[in-house]
Design a protein around this motif. Structure first.
Motif, PDB file in Angstrom:
ATOM      1  N   PHE A 111      15.537   8.541  -2.612  1.00 23.79           N
ATOM      2  CA  PHE A 111      16.637   8.295  -1.689  1.00 23.79           C
ATOM      3  C   PHE A 111      16.313   7.072  -0.837  1.00 23.79           C
ATOM      4  O   PHE A 111      15.226   6.948  -0.298  1.00 23.79           O
ATOM      5  CB  PHE A 111      16.824   9.538  -0.817  1.00 23.79           C
ATOM      6  N   TYR A 150      30.781   9.244   2.776  1.00 18.22           N
ATOM      7  CA  TYR A 150      29.410   8.765   2.879  1.00 18.22           C
ATOM      8  C   TYR A 150      29.070   7.931   1.657  1.00 18.22           C
ATOM      9  O   TYR A 150      29.546   8.201   0.552  1.00 18.22           O
ATOM     10  CB  TYR A 150      28.433   9.942   2.967  1.00 18.22           C
ATOM     11  N   ARG A 191      22.600  10.373  11.453  1.00 19.52           N
ATOM     12  CA  ARG A 191      22.650   8.993  10.979  1.00 19.52           C
ATOM     13  C   ARG A 191      21.797   8.805   9.720  1.00 19.52           C
ATOM     14  O   ARG A 191      22.191   8.160   8.790  1.00 19.52           O
ATOM     15  CB  ARG A 191      22.185   8.043  12.076  1.00 19.52           C
ATOM     16  N   VAL A 192      20.642   9.377   9.731  1.00 19.21           N
ATOM     17  CA  VAL A 192      19.752   9.219   8.575  1.00 19.21           C
ATOM     18  C   VAL A 192      19.371  10.587   8.049  1.00 19.21           C
ATOM     19  O   VAL A 192      18.894  11.429   8.788  1.00 19.21           O
ATOM     20  CB  VAL A 192      18.470   8.453   8.966  1.00 19.21           C
ATOM     21  N   GLU A 193      19.618  10.803   6.805  1.00 18.45           N
ATOM     22  CA  GLU A 193      19.322  12.088   6.181  1.00 18.45           C
ATOM     23  C   GLU A 193      18.612  11.835   4.867  1.00 18.45           C
ATOM     24  O   GLU A 193      19.009  10.963   4.107  1.00 18.45           O
ATOM     25  CB  GLU A 193      20.628  12.850   5.921  1.00 18.45           C
ATOM     26  N   THR A 194      17.602  12.573   4.586  1.00 21.57           N
ATOM     27  CA  THR A 194      16.853  12.393   3.352  1.00 21.57           C
ATOM     28  C   THR A 194      17.244  13.449   2.336  1.00 21.57           C
ATOM     29  O   THR A 194      17.261  14.632   2.642  1.00 21.57           O
ATOM     30  CB  THR A 194      15.346  12.493   3.613  1.00 21.57           C
ATOM     31  N   GLN A 195      17.574  13.015   1.140  1.00 22.81           N
ATOM     32  CA  GLN A 195      17.844  13.945   0.053  1.00 22.81           C
ATOM     33  C   GLN A 195      16.638  13.917  -0.889  1.00 22.81           C
ATOM     34  O   GLN A 195      16.260  12.866  -1.385  1.00 22.81           O
ATOM     35  CB  GLN A 195      19.108  13.558  -0.696  1.00 22.81           C
ATOM     36  N   PHE A 225      14.700  14.912  -4.320  1.00 21.08           N
ATOM     37  CA  PHE A 225      14.947  15.237  -5.715  1.00 21.08           C
ATOM     38  C   PHE A 225      13.706  15.875  -6.335  1.00 21.08           C
ATOM     39  O   PHE A 225      12.582  15.539  -5.988  1.00 21.08           O
ATOM     40  CB  PHE A 225      15.297  13.986  -6.515  1.00 21.08           C
ATOM     41  N   GLU A 257      22.437  -2.472   7.880  1.00 27.55           N
ATOM     42  CA  GLU A 257      21.171  -1.766   8.047  1.00 27.55           C
ATOM     43  C   GLU A 257      20.061  -2.586   7.408  1.00 27.55           C
ATOM     44  O   GLU A 257      20.238  -3.164   6.334  1.00 27.55           O
ATOM     45  CB  GLU A 257      21.253  -0.396   7.348  1.00 27.55           C
ATOM     46  N   ASP A 314      30.452   3.950  10.318  1.00 24.83           N
ATOM     47  CA  ASP A 314      29.402   3.069  10.796  1.00 24.83           C
ATOM     48  C   ASP A 314      29.301   1.851   9.905  1.00 24.83           C
ATOM     49  O   ASP A 314      28.703   1.917   8.833  1.00 24.83           O
ATOM     50  CB  ASP A 314      28.067   3.829  10.815  1.00 24.83           C
ATOM     51  N   GLN A 324      27.866  -0.974  10.718  1.00 29.88           N
ATOM     52  CA  GLN A 324      26.739  -1.837  11.047  1.00 29.88           C
ATOM     53  C   GLN A 324      25.862  -2.056   9.823  1.00 29.88           C
ATOM     54  O   GLN A 324      25.641  -1.143   9.036  1.00 29.88           O
ATOM     55  CB  GLN A 324      25.883  -1.189  12.142  1.00 29.88           C
ATOM     56  N   TYR A 363      20.177   4.991  -4.236  1.00 28.29           N
ATOM     57  CA  TYR A 363      18.970   5.629  -4.745  1.00 28.29           C
ATOM     58  C   TYR A 363      18.243   4.674  -5.674  1.00 28.29           C
ATOM     59  O   TYR A 363      18.854   3.838  -6.323  1.00 28.29           O
ATOM     60  CB  TYR A 363      19.314   6.900  -5.550  1.00 28.29           C
ATOM     61  N   ARG A 413      21.708   6.493   3.488  1.00 31.63           N
ATOM     62  CA  ARG A 413      22.975   7.210   3.578  1.00 31.63           C
ATOM     63  C   ARG A 413      23.758   6.576   4.718  1.00 31.63           C
ATOM     64  O   ARG A 413      23.229   6.391   5.797  1.00 31.63           O
ATOM     65  CB  ARG A 413      22.707   8.674   3.864  1.00 31.63           C
ATOM     66  N   ARG A 414      25.007   6.244   4.466  1.00 35.33           N
ATOM     67  CA  ARG A 414      25.819   5.565   5.478  1.00 35.33           C
ATOM     68  C   ARG A 414      27.161   6.256   5.647  1.00 35.33           C
ATOM     69  O   ARG A 414      27.864   6.503   4.675  1.00 35.33           O
ATOM     70  CB  ARG A 414      26.012   4.110   5.073  1.00 35.33           C
ATOM     71  N   ASN A 415      27.517   6.546   6.880  1.00 34.64           N
ATOM     72  CA  ASN A 415      28.797   7.132   7.224  1.00 34.64           C
ATOM     73  C   ASN A 415      29.862   6.042   7.244  1.00 34.64           C
ATOM     74  O   ASN A 415      29.613   4.935   7.719  1.00 34.64           O
ATOM     75  CB  ASN A 415      28.666   7.765   8.607  1.00 34.64           C
TER      76      ASN A 415
END
Lengths: 115, 116
Positions: free
Chosen positions: B47, B33, A100-104, A106, B59, B55, B57, B37, B50-52
């Motif tokens: 960052f 996705y 659900r939450v992923e950090t990219q 840089f 945030e 989903d 909903q 940023y 990130r949203r699929n």
């Protein structure tokens, strides 16, 4: 400390002189990518890599090469730089799993001027 | 082809005002996705989210909130009670759903200036 490092941070070079910008991450991330940022054009992806020995073109790959021989490193190679490659370059990395939450993360950016 | 449009080139507000940054995207992918940023004046890229596409909903994270509406292909970003430190360029981006990231397409960015 988790981080993405890029070197050099600033570079002035001349047309045709091969250069390499290094990118390294210490987070064991599978995914790495290169972007260039230009005024009025935003960020454009150059190349990306989903894992070791797996690379693919982004939106603006012309004039660039990459390699992914090790998981932590993803160098950007300009074989024969030209003035239109003057730009701000960013390297990024992230885990490559669905969550659900992923950090990219840089890197700090590399300012390149090609004369 | 994928496309991201941030129609607002620049926005200027006074501190404590709420501000919404618009993002409209185009894609033929059924799964994808969306990202936001932040690039402060110091130049680094931060960052935010990130949203699929599955989903929808909304945030909320502190003063930040995101509204994803698949029906209008929009993924808008709202800052509540803006602060001077929110001054930055904000980018919206779109990525394929087949892998977690892959080829990302960015919008042009919106320059937000928050005045004291």
């Amino acid at each position: 400390e988790a981080q993405v490092t890029q070197n050099p941070r600033y570079l002035i070079t001349v047309t045709g002189k091969k250069l390499t910008v290094t990118c390294s991450q210490n987070m064991n991330h599978e995914y790495m990518s290169w972007y260039r940022q230009d005024p009025g054009l935003g960020l454009r992806q150059i190349y990306y890599s989903m894992n070791v020995e797996v690379t693919d073109k982004g939106d603006v790959p012309e004039g660039y090469k990459v390699s992914r021989k090790e998981k932590r490193n993803f160098p950007l190679i300009l074989e024969s730089p030209s003035p239109n490659q003057t730009s701000l370059y960013f390297c990024a990395s992230s885990l490559s799993r669905s969550s659900r939450v992923e950090t990219q993360y840089f890197g700090p950016g590399t300012r390149l001027l090609v004369l | 082809a994928q496309k991201v449009t941030q129609a607002q080139t620049e926005i200027s507000v006074v501190e404590k005002e709420d501000v919404t940054l618009d993002c409209v995207y185009e894609t033929r992918d059924t799964t994808y996705y969306l990202f936001w940023y932040k690039q402060p004046p110091s130049g680094e890229l931060v960052f935010l989210i990130r949203r699929n596409s599955f989903d929808e909903q909304n945030e909320i994270s502190g003063r930040y909130s995101w509204n994803f509406q698949k029906s209008t292909s929009s993924f808008n970003f709202t800052i509540t009670a803006s602060q001077v430190v929110d001054s930055a360029v904000y980018f919206c981006a779109l990525g394929p759903g087949g892998t977690s990231y892959g080829k990302l397409t960015f919008g042009q960015g919106t320059i937000l200036t928050v005045h004291p």
